[in-house]
Scaffold this active site. Sequence first.
Site, PDB file in Angstrom:
ATOM      1  N   ASP A 255       0.837  -1.200   0.000  1.00  0.00           N
ATOM      2  CA  ASP A 255       0.000   0.000   0.000  1.00  0.00           C
ATOM      3  C   ASP A 255       0.870   1.247   0.000  1.00  0.00           C
ATOM      4  O   ASP A 255       1.399   1.663   1.030  1.00  0.00           O
ATOM      5  CB  ASP A 255      -0.919  -0.001   1.222  1.00  0.00           C
ATOM      6  CG  ASP A 255      -1.822   1.220   1.256  1.00  0.00           C
ATOM      7  OD1 ASP A 255      -2.024   1.835   0.189  1.00  0.00           O
ATOM      8  OD2 ASP A 255      -2.331   1.551   2.337  1.00  0.00           O
ATOM      9  N   LYS A 262       1.621   7.912   0.634  1.00  0.00           N
ATOM     10  CA  LYS A 262       2.128   7.990   1.995  1.00  0.00           C
ATOM     11  C   LYS A 262       3.509   8.634   2.010  1.00  0.00           C
ATOM     12  O   LYS A 262       4.188   8.720   0.983  1.00  0.00           O
ATOM     13  CB  LYS A 262       2.244   6.571   2.579  1.00  0.00           C
ATOM     14  CG  LYS A 262       0.941   5.809   2.725  1.00  0.00           C
ATOM     15  CD  LYS A 262       1.204   4.393   3.213  1.00  0.00           C
ATOM     16  CE  LYS A 262      -0.081   3.584   3.341  1.00  0.00           C
ATOM     17  NZ  LYS A 262      -0.933   4.055   4.436  1.00  0.00           N
ATOM     18  N   ASP A 273       0.270  -4.871   4.901  1.00  0.00           N
ATOM     19  CA  ASP A 273      -1.105  -4.387   4.845  1.00  0.00           C
ATOM     20  C   ASP A 273      -2.063  -5.479   4.367  1.00  0.00           C
ATOM     21  O   ASP A 273      -3.248  -5.232   4.191  1.00  0.00           O
ATOM     22  CB  ASP A 273      -1.203  -3.156   3.933  1.00  0.00           C
ATOM     23  CG  ASP A 273      -2.386  -2.266   4.280  1.00  0.00           C
ATOM     24  OD1 ASP A 273      -2.894  -2.371   5.417  1.00  0.00           O
ATOM     25  OD2 ASP A 273      -2.817  -1.483   3.420  1.00  0.00           O
ATOM     26  N   GLU A 334      -8.141   2.690   1.147  1.00  0.00           N
ATOM     27  CA  GLU A 334      -8.454   1.720   0.095  1.00  0.00           C
ATOM     28  C   GLU A 334      -8.969   0.388   0.619  1.00  0.00           C
ATOM     29  O   GLU A 334      -9.683  -0.332  -0.074  1.00  0.00           O
ATOM     30  CB  GLU A 334      -7.210   1.486  -0.770  1.00  0.00           C
ATOM     31  CG  GLU A 334      -6.207   0.470  -0.258  1.00  0.00           C
ATOM     32  CD  GLU A 334      -5.571   0.826   1.084  1.00  0.00           C
ATOM     33  OE1 GLU A 334      -5.209  -0.100   1.821  1.00  0.00           O
ATOM     34  OE2 GLU A 334      -5.454   2.030   1.395  1.00  0.00           O
ATOM     35  N   ARG A 336     -11.172  -0.469   2.798  1.00  0.00           N
ATOM     36  CA  ARG A 336     -12.635  -0.591   2.892  1.00  0.00           C
ATOM     37  C   ARG A 336     -13.260  -0.780   1.512  1.00  0.00           C
ATOM     38  O   ARG A 336     -14.323  -1.400   1.401  1.00  0.00           O
ATOM     39  CB  ARG A 336     -13.206   0.627   3.627  1.00  0.00           C
ATOM     40  CG  ARG A 336     -12.999   1.953   2.929  1.00  0.00           C
ATOM     41  CD  ARG A 336     -13.012   3.134   3.888  1.00  0.00           C
ATOM     42  NE  ARG A 336     -11.808   3.191   4.688  1.00  0.00           N
ATOM     43  CZ  ARG A 336     -11.584   4.103   5.635  1.00  0.00           C
ATOM     44  NH1 ARG A 336     -12.484   5.033   5.883  1.00  0.00           N
ATOM     45  NH2 ARG A 336     -10.464   4.097   6.317  1.00  0.00           N
TER      46      ARG A 336
END
Length: 487
Positions: A255, A262, A273, A334, A336
């Site tokens: 991620d 990030k 992740d 992302e 969810r």
Amino acid sequence: MRVSFVSTRPNYSTDLALLVPKNGIAAAVAGHKAADSLQAAATLGRFDGDAGTLTEYISASGDGPARVLLAGIGAGTPEDFEKAGSALCARLLMSGAKTLVIDAAGAPAASAARLAAAVQMRGWRYDKYRTKLSDKQKPTLDEVIIVNAEPGLDTAWAAARAVVEGVSFTRELVTEPANIIYPESFVDRCQKLAEVGVQIEVLDEDAMRAAGMGALLGVSQGSRREARLLVMKWDGTAGTEATPVVFIGKGVTFDTGGISIKGAAGMEDMKWDMGGAGAVAGAMLALATRKAKAHVVGICGLVENMPDGNAQRPGDVVTSMSGQTIEVINTDAEGRLVLCDAMTWAQQRFSPKVMIDLATLTGAMIVALGHEYGGMFANDDGLAAQLSAAGASTGDPLWRLPMGDAYNKLIDSPIADMKNIGPREGGSITAAQFLKRFVDQGVKWAHLDIAGMVWSSKPGAVWDKGATGYGVRLLDRYIADNHERVG
């Protein structure tokens, strides 16, 4: 590390551990030729048998010096035996010792199995990529022999060993770097579950597109690695239980945050992740290995979240499989989006009565609970209580957080059915509220946000630094206590 159980101590010299209950030193060392010296060592070390504490004495014999360790088991609960096993392994793993005999002195079979499992879990290492370890950095302890435990160990150890295998598999998946574990290779690793009777089904991007999974595929579209939906089915009821319990795991194999990228510092951690998906895969392996008499389906939504020219943008609107539309405010929210389509697919396919998702979903959960508890949200008090009990008894603890309409309103969108993120405040709760919108009427559902639990920067109860395997023992115990047929 090999573990075996025998009725008498071996007749050759080896390191020895004696299990000592709280304030029970005299009885524990009675009959040992160095009993007086062991009691003196305990006094000097201020050792009184607290669970997980150790004191050590070097005994000279005709075969050379050997350690005698006193290992505290406190009140003698299964958890206390686990602490003792973990402490012994941590002390001896790289000590030069090769074999340890543990005198379990009439310990209940379940407790002896818990101790043995702790030894194996605490001794787990993944040195696959470490080519220049010195001898002192390499594990030496490769055999643990447990003697004098009560009868019934075969059954207790078979179940415990299956869970250890599940935990180890989860740790392997979580530890591997993202250039090795990505959606397709995650699926390939999980093919081993077929060897123990798990039925494997895989949906590729074309199949997911045909099903209408616009939310999940929106996350994946910026990556050259194609998404996958992995389905693992275990029915230990021989078809007598038609409706499975469904576990769903977030599997973002790396991620970056996507366009909402990030910061660089610490981004390497985002290989884990996919910890929720890893836990689901490990739990399915454990259940099938021990032939659990339950019907369970594990589903992993597997994607990579990358920021290329085709990546999803903040402000995009996607249509989920449920038909609900989502305004993507932040591409780093992302997980969810992956889970909501996996949940819809699972409900349409299996019509479950119980659905539990696990996800490293929000940094806000780490802010709230640190690295001590996984967060739990649930629409059913009974399910929440069952999961809490399973977590408390296995060492995978959960803490329930609130939900409600006030939080739900925070993710309303002016141009779509919902936004994928709310304000900074209550971030873990609004994430759970988002997922709740995809739960069908009548389905008991729990969302476990395990962001702070799948990876540890320091040694813990039954792990060293790194992947913990959190969630496997929890899910296995939940099934055993609430859904497994007896007899």
